[in-house]
Design a protein around this motif. Sequence first.
Motif, PDB file in Angstrom:
ATOM      1  N   GLU A  39       0.577  -1.491  -0.132  1.00 11.71           N
ATOM      2  CA  GLU A  39      -0.118  -0.435  -0.027  1.00 11.71           C
ATOM      3  C   GLU A  39       0.610   1.047   0.046  1.00 11.71           C
ATOM      4  O   GLU A  39       0.393   2.366  -0.881  1.00 11.71           O
ATOM      5  CB  GLU A  39      -0.423  -0.041   1.266  1.00 11.71           C
ATOM      6  CG  GLU A  39      -1.607   1.220   1.208  1.00 11.71           C
ATOM      7  CD  GLU A  39      -2.742   1.115   2.058  1.00 11.71           C
ATOM      8  OE1 GLU A  39      -3.128   2.232   3.332  1.00 11.71           O
ATOM      9  OE2 GLU A  39      -3.679   0.409   2.822  1.00 11.71           O
ATOM     10  N   ARG A  40       1.594   1.447   0.533  1.00 11.29           N
ATOM     11  CA  ARG A  40       3.076   2.229   1.268  1.00 11.29           C
ATOM     12  C   ARG A  40       4.007   2.091   1.748  1.00 11.29           C
ATOM     13  O   ARG A  40       3.971   1.064   2.252  1.00 11.29           O
ATOM     14  CB  ARG A  40       1.549   3.445   2.099  1.00 11.29           C
ATOM     15  CG  ARG A  40       1.879   2.998   3.400  1.00 11.29           C
ATOM     16  CD  ARG A  40       1.213   4.322   3.578  1.00 11.29           C
ATOM     17  NE  ARG A  40       1.561   5.184   5.288  1.00 11.29           N
ATOM     18  CZ  ARG A  40       0.219   4.164   5.880  1.00 11.29           C
ATOM     19  NH1 ARG A  40      -0.648   2.779   5.456  1.00 11.29           N
ATOM     20  NH2 ARG A  40       0.653   4.678   7.518  1.00 11.29           N
ATOM     21  N   SER A  41       5.336   2.671   1.279  1.00  9.57           N
ATOM     22  CA  SER A  41       6.316   2.864   1.738  1.00  9.57           C
ATOM     23  C   SER A  41       7.136   4.010   2.280  1.00  9.57           C
ATOM     24  O   SER A  41       6.638   4.890   1.804  1.00  9.57           O
ATOM     25  CB  SER A  41       7.301   2.002   0.864  1.00  9.57           C
ATOM     26  OG  SER A  41       7.185   3.100  -0.219  1.00  9.57           O
ATOM     27  N   GLU A  42       7.639   3.541   2.914  1.00 13.73           N
ATOM     28  CA  GLU A  42       8.181   5.099   4.078  1.00 13.73           C
ATOM     29  C   GLU A  42       9.844   5.128   4.422  1.00 13.73           C
ATOM     30  O   GLU A  42       9.686   3.890   4.436  1.00 13.73           O
ATOM     31  CB  GLU A  42       7.642   5.761   5.304  1.00 13.73           C
ATOM     32  CG  GLU A  42       5.854   6.118   5.158  1.00 13.73           C
ATOM     33  CD  GLU A  42       5.653   5.961   6.448  1.00 13.73           C
ATOM     34  OE1 GLU A  42       6.228   6.517   7.940  1.00 13.73           O
ATOM     35  OE2 GLU A  42       3.990   6.139   6.059  1.00 13.73           O
ATOM     36  N   VAL A  43      10.683   5.997   4.178  1.00 14.06           N
ATOM     37  CA  VAL A  43      11.807   5.827   4.529  1.00 14.06           C
ATOM     38  C   VAL A  43      12.315   7.676   5.081  1.00 14.06           C
ATOM     39  O   VAL A  43      11.623   8.441   5.177  1.00 14.06           O
ATOM     40  CB  VAL A  43      12.659   5.669   3.535  1.00 14.06           C
ATOM     41  CG1 VAL A  43      14.596   5.920   3.492  1.00 14.06           C
ATOM     42  CG2 VAL A  43      12.870   4.360   2.503  1.00 14.06           C
ATOM     43  N   GLU A  44      13.196   6.757   6.205  1.00 13.21           N
ATOM     44  CA  GLU A  44      14.005   7.776   6.723  1.00 13.21           C
ATOM     45  C   GLU A  44      15.622   7.900   7.352  1.00 13.21           C
ATOM     46  O   GLU A  44      15.637   6.154   7.438  1.00 13.21           O
ATOM     47  CB  GLU A  44      13.462   8.033   8.429  1.00 13.21           C
ATOM     48  CG  GLU A  44      13.834   8.465   9.484  1.00 13.21           C
ATOM     49  CD  GLU A  44      12.816   8.785  10.341  1.00 13.21           C
ATOM     50  OE1 GLU A  44      13.087   9.599  11.673  1.00 13.21           O
ATOM     51  OE2 GLU A  44      12.222   7.243  11.474  1.00 13.21           O
ATOM     52  N   LEU A  45      16.115   8.714   6.780  1.00 13.81           N
ATOM     53  CA  LEU A  45      17.899   8.763   7.203  1.00 13.81           C
ATOM     54  C   LEU A  45      18.042   8.908   8.904  1.00 13.81           C
ATOM     55  O   LEU A  45      17.369  10.087   9.155  1.00 13.81           O
ATOM     56  CB  LEU A  45      18.364   9.758   6.482  1.00 13.81           C
ATOM     57  CG  LEU A  45      17.805   9.650   4.679  1.00 13.81           C
ATOM     58  CD1 LEU A  45      18.857  10.076   4.090  1.00 13.81           C
ATOM     59  CD2 LEU A  45      18.400   7.598   4.951  1.00 13.81           C
ATOM     60  N   LYS A  46      18.610   8.122   9.365  1.00 12.37           N
ATOM     61  CA  LYS A  46      19.239   8.771  10.801  1.00 12.37           C
ATOM     62  C   LYS A  46      20.074   9.042  10.887  1.00 12.37           C
ATOM     63  O   LYS A  46      21.441   8.574  10.177  1.00 12.37           O
ATOM     64  CB  LYS A  46      18.314   7.300  11.788  1.00 12.37           C
ATOM     65  CG  LYS A  46      16.856   7.091  11.953  1.00 12.37           C
ATOM     66  CD  LYS A  46      16.647   5.940  12.516  1.00 12.37           C
ATOM     67  CE  LYS A  46      15.235   6.173  13.102  1.00 12.37           C
ATOM     68  NZ  LYS A  46      15.155   4.842  13.622  1.00 12.37           N
TER      69      LYS A  46
END
Length: 505
Positions: free
Chosen positions: A96-103
């Motif tokens: 359905e959806r995907s998310e990315v976060e840079l830490k």
Amino acid sequence: MCWTGRMMLGTFSILLVLVHAAAACEFGPFPYRATGIVCRMTKPAALLLNQKTAQVIQVAFRNAQFPNITGERSMRLLGQVAYGLSNIQVNDLSIERSEVELKENDVIHVAIKNMTAVFKGTLTYGYAGAWFLQLFHSVDFEIESSIDLELNIELTCQKEQLVPDASDCYLAFHKLTLHLQGDKQPGWLKQLFTDFISFTLKLVLKREVCKEIDAVAKTLTNFILDLAANFVRDQDISVDISLASDPVIKASYIESHHKGLVVYKNNSSVLSDSVFSPSLLTENRMLYFWLSEHTISSLASAAFLDGRLVLNLRGEKLQELFEMEDTEVQQKAVQMIFQGTSYNDSVAKVWSLTQPQISLQPEGTVVRSLVAVEVSILPAGEEPLVTLYMEKEITVTIQATYAEKKLILQPVDSSIEIKVFKCTADPSGKDPSIQSFLQNMILIAGIPEVTSSIGSALTSLVNSKSLDQFDIINPEIITRKGYVIVQLDFGFPSHLLLNFLEKSL
């Protein structure tokens, strides 16, 4: 090297090329001084790459090898009940959806939301009743699932190269429904086996899917690294793109720093005074490449040492060069130089006598070199006859653009100083018509022809590395004192990665 795009699992492999864990490699107190090439990928590029997530996840699920699942349990009245699930396969995967976060701790966090998949296979079960009656059955099954996938991809550096670790992987099941063949089995039996196998199945799916995702991460990273290394290698000339310093990870971009040392026949250039600073790059475009003057100059020197700065012209090309204008002076000079021989029976050779000196300036790339020009006629049945030989000091300023999948080198300013002049038609070197004609010919036609030929050769070289398969949008090549910046937006050819994965996994 680095690409830009959207950050998701299908694309995090490209991010891996840009980052490494600071704790794993030591670069000294002044790492920027050894930086010859920089790549900055901004958030819009990462979001673009994210669109490929579903395709790569599908590859990971499709290639996962699910073992047979077995279990047993003692049930009142039924005795010992045993079951086994075999031939497990995945169908109808959707995300359905995907998310990315840079830490900031060198971790890429990937969250895949509401991923649905249907697992199919065969259920075999049997039980020994209280009266020692044994029954065994096999039915096909489907398991409908709804899953959230969480990944924390840690990046480590080994021998100045990236090694990803995607083992920090979590599957959260919102739905896990077992359907037996045709739903003809009694409801109690369906509920019985759903209760039995759900916990075991979750553990197996997590283990096998996460293991495959980790394998895909490493495979994709190796693919990108190999692709980048091959892109900057041609026969005996290559560029060392190993990491030169720790990465810069911000919410809006990732930036990697590479040595950019040119290696020719195992001899490497040395860089210790790079002028790079992160402030030299902006965040307006998807992808930035920063190239030092040292890297560009070293490439030109390697090309010279490898005998590549040579150009031979004959036939129509030679005619275009010497008949740039139809005047009486030009006709007289051409007749004297070629002695009536046709262009097809003549050849002009242009080559660099010294290593070119490269200086990057706001006006463009300034090239200085001592260049030789030799014109020979080829009389039938006789040895070639040199009718003209010149050595000239040339200074030319070149501006580079990339359009329609071609690198275009355009001279915008040039000057020449003739050092040696020998011409059978003008032994004294004082014939004003020949001298004037040759000066104009070199400035107006000769230098543009040479730069055009170099641009065509470089275009063929980069296209042989698959650059023409990328959709490069509005590229800009900007020169400044001591460095050049290439900035662009792009569309990523996902088939390159997917074709590679299909063959490799």
